[in-house]
Enzyme design. Structure first.
Site, mmCIF file in Angstrom:
data_model
loop_
_atom_site.group_PDB
_atom_site.id
_atom_site.type_symbol
_atom_site.label_atom_id
_atom_site.label_comp_id
_atom_site.label_asym_id
_atom_site.label_seq_id
_atom_site.Cartn_x
_atom_site.Cartn_y
_atom_site.Cartn_z
ATOM 1 N N TYR A 148 0.998 -1.121 -0.090
ATOM 2 C CA TYR A 148 -0.064 -0.142 0.099
ATOM 3 C C TYR A 148 1.028 1.345 -0.097
ATOM 4 O O TYR A 148 0.688 2.307 -0.826
ATOM 5 C CB TYR A 148 -1.022 -0.006 1.257
ATOM 6 C CG TYR A 148 -1.821 1.119 1.211
ATOM 7 C CD1 TYR A 148 -2.852 1.191 0.702
ATOM 8 C CD2 TYR A 148 -1.456 2.179 2.159
ATOM 9 C CE1 TYR A 148 -3.966 2.320 0.577
ATOM 10 C CE2 TYR A 148 -2.380 3.343 2.200
ATOM 11 C CZ TYR A 148 -3.463 3.387 1.479
ATOM 12 O OH TYR A 148 -4.209 4.409 1.513
ATOM 13 N N LYS A 191 -9.900 0.245 10.334
ATOM 14 C CA LYS A 191 -8.573 0.870 11.122
ATOM 15 C C LYS A 191 -8.445 0.564 12.747
ATOM 16 O O LYS A 191 -9.704 0.254 13.185
ATOM 17 C CB LYS A 191 -8.367 2.364 10.586
ATOM 18 C CG LYS A 191 -8.415 2.513 9.103
ATOM 19 C CD LYS A 191 -7.171 1.782 8.356
ATOM 20 C CE LYS A 191 -7.166 2.258 6.952
ATOM 21 N NZ LYS A 191 -6.686 3.491 6.762
ATOM 22 N N ARG A 284 4.312 6.023 14.927
ATOM 23 C CA ARG A 284 3.956 6.882 13.645
ATOM 24 C C ARG A 284 3.246 8.106 14.118
ATOM 25 O O ARG A 284 1.963 8.139 14.475
ATOM 26 C CB ARG A 284 3.144 6.192 12.841
ATOM 27 C CG ARG A 284 2.789 6.884 11.478
ATOM 28 C CD ARG A 284 2.221 6.219 10.424
ATOM 29 N NE ARG A 284 2.996 5.284 9.846
ATOM 30 C CZ ARG A 284 2.567 4.201 8.704
ATOM 31 N NH1 ARG A 284 1.118 4.188 8.742
ATOM 32 N NH2 ARG A 284 3.376 3.514 8.576
#
Length: 329
Positions: A148, A191, A284
């Protein structure tokens, strides 16, 4: 009348973007495009076109006459989906992206906004829960997050090349963990934040256990969808010609996130951690320095505010499904 096309309008961010365009810019005509209709209610677009953008002819028809195109269409999902279907994701998204950019070139579209992802950033910069926030510049040497991320980075290069070669106005937004109502909350495509909300909402009574992938130490920053949409609209109106992060700088660990969701739900939740499951990058978080400099703005919705809205919506969906199943039996 200005025609704005939103590809991926049947999806989560696309549905919110269509609504924002019709609410904030009522003088524009909005064409929503997707391979499927929106899952949670009508689109709200002036017209909604069912099209498979993997096919060049359908893609050309979808953007015909557009003054502005928001290219959000993608085969995407949570970490479960990226591990389950890497070849499908890479194939589909390469076709969608190449077809969309070329169709916009041929149609002389005035402005194109491409939705990229924080997945373009090298894994080497995200190996610790306390890894430094991600700035836009260090993406090479390339080592993005799975197939991705490779497709997103490839399309960023495509956009830059078409910008320089064909003088196209193409802007790139690197989205960081967008969440909010109208998103998938169960299954491989959900998600992490929405998935955890769905699991907590499904716990009967006031206490219970949920499965959590990883050991809970991995960190993220989650950007509320209203902020994301505002960022995309601001970017479209700007003169920016380089990728820009659209994400939150509010770092939280997955263990802390489970605790906050539990508090919103009013439940005692015991996480059952699964370190054997895929977890993605260990840290992240978005660095919004460039966003502030170039757009004079940054996402600002506190996680607690967005989390309450998101959980309540997901709780309503879970309750409705449960009630429907009970009524059916």
């Amino acid at each position: 009348m200005t025609l704005v096309v939103v590809t991926g309008a049947g999806g989560f961010v696309g549905a919110h973007l269509v609504h924002a365009l019709k609410t904030r810019q009522p003088s524009v005509r909005v064409r929503g495009v997707d391979v499927r209709a929106p899952e949670y209610g009508p689109s709200g677009a002036d017209e909604f076109v069912l099209a498979d953008l993997r096919e060049p002819e359908q893609c050309a028809a979808a953007v015909a006459g557009a003054d502005q195109v928001f290219a959000l269409a993608a085969n995407m999902g949570g970490i479960g989906w990226t591990h389950a279907a890497p070849a499908e994701i890479l194939r589909d998204n390469l076709l969608i992206s190449v077809n969309t950019v070329e169709a916009c070139r041929k149609a002389a579209v005035g402005t194109v906004v491409y939705a990229s992802s924080a997945c373009v950033y090298p894994n080497s910069l995200q190996r610790r829960p306390d890894s430094a926030p991600l700035r836009e510049s260090p993406v090479f040497p390339a080592d993005p997050d799975m197939e991705y991320g490779w497709e997103k980075l490839t399309t960023e290069i495509l956009c830059d090349t078409f910008r320089r070669t064909h003088a196209m106005d193409i802007k790139v937004a690197r989205l960081h963990a967008i969440y909010g109502p109208l998103g998938a909350y169960s299954g491989l495509r959900a998600k992490s934040l929405s998935m955890l909300c769905g699991k907590v909402a499904a716990v009967p009574g006031g206490s219970g256990e949920i499965e959590v992938w990883g050991d809970g130490t991995q960190t993220r920053s989650y950007c509320y969808v209203d902020d994301c949409v505002t960022g995309l609209l601001r970017l479209a109106r700007s003169t920016v010609d380089r990728p820009v992060n659209i994400g939150s700088e509010e770092r939280i660990s997955i263990a802390e996130l489970v605790g906050r969701i539990s508090a919103v739900a009013g439940k005692e939740i015991v996480p059952r951690y699964r370190p054997d499951k895929p977890v993605g990058p260990l840290g992240r978080v978005s660095d919004n320095t460039l966003c502030r400099q170039l757009l004079g703005w940054q996402p600002s919705t506190p996680l607690d505010f967005g989390l309450r809205r998101t959980y309540r919506w997901i709780e309503e969906q879970v309750t409705a499904v449960r009630t429907g199943e009970e009524a059916h039996r």
